[in-house]
Write a protein that holds these residues in place. Structure first.
Motif, PDB file in Angstrom:
ATOM      1  N   LYS A 197      27.573 -30.090  17.211  1.00 40.15           N
ATOM      2  CA  LYS A 197      26.846 -30.139  18.420  1.00 40.15           C
ATOM      3  C   LYS A 197      26.058 -29.188  18.567  1.00 40.15           C
ATOM      4  O   LYS A 197      24.980 -29.272  19.364  1.00 40.15           O
ATOM      5  CB  LYS A 197      27.644 -30.639  19.340  1.00 40.15           C
ATOM      6  CG  LYS A 197      28.513 -31.959  18.859  1.00 40.15           C
ATOM      7  CD  LYS A 197      30.151 -31.875  19.957  1.00 40.15           C
ATOM      8  CE  LYS A 197      30.595 -32.915  19.243  1.00 40.15           C
ATOM      9  NZ  LYS A 197      31.602 -33.770  20.554  1.00 40.15           N
ATOM     10  N   SER A 207      22.021 -27.467  18.937  1.00 40.02           N
ATOM     11  CA  SER A 207      20.876 -27.413  18.145  1.00 40.02           C
ATOM     12  C   SER A 207      19.648 -27.234  18.887  1.00 40.02           C
ATOM     13  O   SER A 207      20.621 -26.370  20.629  1.00 40.02           O
ATOM     14  CB  SER A 207      20.691 -29.240  18.143  1.00 40.02           C
ATOM     15  OG  SER A 207      20.469 -29.687  20.210  1.00 40.02           O
ATOM     16  N   SER A 208      18.755 -26.535  18.646  1.00 42.82           N
ATOM     17  CA  SER A 208      17.693 -25.917  19.940  1.00 42.82           C
ATOM     18  C   SER A 208      16.803 -26.491  18.952  1.00 42.82           C
ATOM     19  O   SER A 208      16.286 -26.989  18.313  1.00 42.82           O
ATOM     20  CB  SER A 208      17.996 -24.540  19.838  1.00 42.82           C
ATOM     21  OG  SER A 208      17.905 -23.331  18.501  1.00 42.82           O
ATOM     22  N   THR A 209      15.749 -26.159  20.042  1.00 41.48           N
ATOM     23  CA  THR A 209      14.362 -26.559  19.951  1.00 41.48           C
ATOM     24  C   THR A 209      13.349 -25.635  20.135  1.00 41.48           C
ATOM     25  O   THR A 209      13.417 -24.785  20.983  1.00 41.48           O
ATOM     26  CB  THR A 209      13.704 -27.968  21.206  1.00 41.48           C
ATOM     27  OG1 THR A 209      14.919 -28.978  21.301  1.00 41.48           O
ATOM     28  CG2 THR A 209      13.062 -28.405  20.343  1.00 41.48           C
ATOM     29  N   ASP A 224      16.837 -22.684  23.586  1.00 44.58           N
ATOM     30  CA  ASP A 224      15.416 -23.347  22.978  1.00 44.58           C
ATOM     31  C   ASP A 224      14.601 -21.764  22.761  1.00 44.58           C
ATOM     32  O   ASP A 224      14.688 -20.428  22.910  1.00 44.58           O
ATOM     33  CB  ASP A 224      15.321 -24.067  23.663  1.00 44.58           C
ATOM     34  CG  ASP A 224      15.372 -25.398  23.992  1.00 44.58           C
ATOM     35  OD1 ASP A 224      16.931 -25.602  23.172  1.00 44.58           O
ATOM     36  OD2 ASP A 224      15.342 -26.109  25.041  1.00 44.58           O
ATOM     37  N   SER A 246      19.224 -22.512  14.836  1.00 45.56           N
ATOM     38  CA  SER A 246      17.689 -22.935  14.183  1.00 45.56           C
ATOM     39  C   SER A 246      18.506 -24.383  14.731  1.00 45.56           C
ATOM     40  O   SER A 246      19.340 -24.251  14.982  1.00 45.56           O
ATOM     41  CB  SER A 246      18.252 -22.821  12.259  1.00 45.56           C
ATOM     42  OG  SER A 246      19.464 -23.191  12.161  1.00 45.56           O
ATOM     43  N   GLN A 247      17.146 -24.876  14.475  1.00 43.20           N
ATOM     44  CA  GLN A 247      17.114 -26.357  14.958  1.00 43.20           C
ATOM     45  C   GLN A 247      18.552 -27.225  13.953  1.00 43.20           C
ATOM     46  O   GLN A 247      19.266 -26.542  12.434  1.00 43.20           O
ATOM     47  CB  GLN A 247      16.611 -27.577  14.926  1.00 43.20           C
ATOM     48  CG  GLN A 247      15.600 -27.183  15.288  1.00 43.20           C
ATOM     49  CD  GLN A 247      14.346 -27.801  15.706  1.00 43.20           C
ATOM     50  OE1 GLN A 247      14.173 -28.749  14.206  1.00 43.20           O
ATOM     51  NE2 GLN A 247      13.878 -28.092  16.768  1.00 43.20           N
ATOM     52  N   LYS A 248      19.450 -28.031  14.102  1.00 43.31           N
ATOM     53  CA  LYS A 248      21.152 -28.769  13.177  1.00 43.31           C
ATOM     54  C   LYS A 248      19.907 -30.106  12.187  1.00 43.31           C
ATOM     55  O   LYS A 248      19.131 -30.127  12.442  1.00 43.31           O
ATOM     56  CB  LYS A 248      21.318 -29.858  14.231  1.00 43.31           C
ATOM     57  CG  LYS A 248      22.707 -30.473  13.860  1.00 43.31           C
ATOM     58  CD  LYS A 248      23.072 -31.238  14.567  1.00 43.31           C
ATOM     59  CE  LYS A 248      24.995 -31.949  13.778  1.00 43.31           C
ATOM     60  NZ  LYS A 248      24.843 -32.780  14.846  1.00 43.31           N
ATOM     61  N   SER A 249      20.413 -29.216  11.143  1.00 44.91           N
ATOM     62  CA  SER A 249      20.048 -29.370   9.997  1.00 44.91           C
ATOM     63  C   SER A 249      21.255 -30.416   9.247  1.00 44.91           C
ATOM     64  O   SER A 249      22.129 -30.787   9.276  1.00 44.91           O
ATOM     65  CB  SER A 249      19.336 -29.307   8.900  1.00 44.91           C
ATOM     66  OG  SER A 249      20.655 -28.290   8.519  1.00 44.91           O
ATOM     67  N   SER A 272      23.201 -28.038   7.705  1.00 46.30           N
ATOM     68  CA  SER A 272      24.608 -28.270   8.057  1.00 46.30           C
ATOM     69  C   SER A 272      25.365 -29.102   8.623  1.00 46.30           C
ATOM     70  O   SER A 272      26.229 -28.457   8.611  1.00 46.30           O
ATOM     71  CB  SER A 272      23.847 -27.188   9.781  1.00 46.30           C
ATOM     72  OG  SER A 272      23.476 -28.361  10.190  1.00 46.30           O
ATOM     73  N   SER A 273      25.026 -29.951   8.850  1.00 48.41           N
ATOM     74  CA  SER A 273      25.775 -31.436   9.190  1.00 48.41           C
ATOM     75  C   SER A 273      27.084 -31.545   8.087  1.00 48.41           C
ATOM     76  O   SER A 273      28.345 -31.416   7.951  1.00 48.41           O
ATOM     77  CB  SER A 273      25.114 -32.837  10.006  1.00 48.41           C
ATOM     78  OG  SER A 273      24.644 -32.632  10.653  1.00 48.41           O
TER      79      SER A 273
END
Length: 191
Positions: free
Chosen positions: A27, A29-31, A63, A162-165, A168-169
């Motif tokens: 869960k 995530s970052s932007t 972020d 890093s953004q969730k990819s 990674s999921s």
């Protein structure tokens, strides 16, 4: 409760915690925001561009803000609320002039940025960002009015998350599956 029962219970609890942690990791995530959604950080054509832009985003811890500009033509500083209001560029909190300035948002609160170049701040090349929740302070310090804030913090942090990819999921899903399988195997062996 016997030692064997206590061991079984402890193993099951530890494995459940591992599974929950694996699910929570997914869960995160970052932007990465390119400041102003413009080609470069600079004196804006529209005086309100840097006051409107943060209102359309919800910034959170983790972020990052990316300020892009030609290093030979501009710079970036983080300033106190009173220096933001008065466009005083002396004694900045942080000074960057590499043309690729990245600020990681590491705390909730309000951050103040402007160009260190003389006259740029008075031409509305300044940005106020509220991390966590949008504040009335951001509205009060827009180009049309100003107010002092009680404190400030340094926005420069470590490398951004890093953004969730999908990779990674997949890794987290595999971790959860392995942890669940281990839990079943350990409980079966103990029983």
């Amino acid at each position: 409760m016997g030692v064997m029962s206590l061991s079984k219970t402890m193993v099951v609890v530890v494995l459940q915690v591992m599974i929950l942690l694996g699910q929570e990791i997914g869960k995160v995530s970052s932007t990465l925001y390119k400041v102003g959604d413009l080609d470069a950080w600079g004196i804006p054509i529209d005086a309100k561009v840097y006051s409107k832009w943060p209102k359309s985003h919800s910034f959170k811890i983790g972020d990052s803000l990316l300020f892009l500009y030609p290093p030979s033509e501009d710079s970036l500083i983080q300033v106190t609320p009173s220096n933001f209001k008065s466009c005083n560029t002396k004694d900045p909190i942080l000074y960057m002039n590499d043309g690729n300035s990245l600020f990681n948002l590491t705390q909730n609160g309000t951050l103040y940025f402007t160009s260190a170049n003389p006259g740029h701040c008075t031409k509305y090349q300044k940005l106020l960002v509220s991390v966590g929740t949008y504040s009335a302070e951001a509205e009060a310090l827009s180009p049309s009015s100003a107010a002092d804030a009680p404190s400030y913090q340094n926005a420069f942090g470590s490398i951004p998350l890093s953004q969730k990819s999908s990779a990674s999921s997949s890794l987290i899903s595999a971790f959860s599956t392995v942890a669940a399988s281990l839990a079943c195997a350990v409980v079966g062996a103990i029983m």
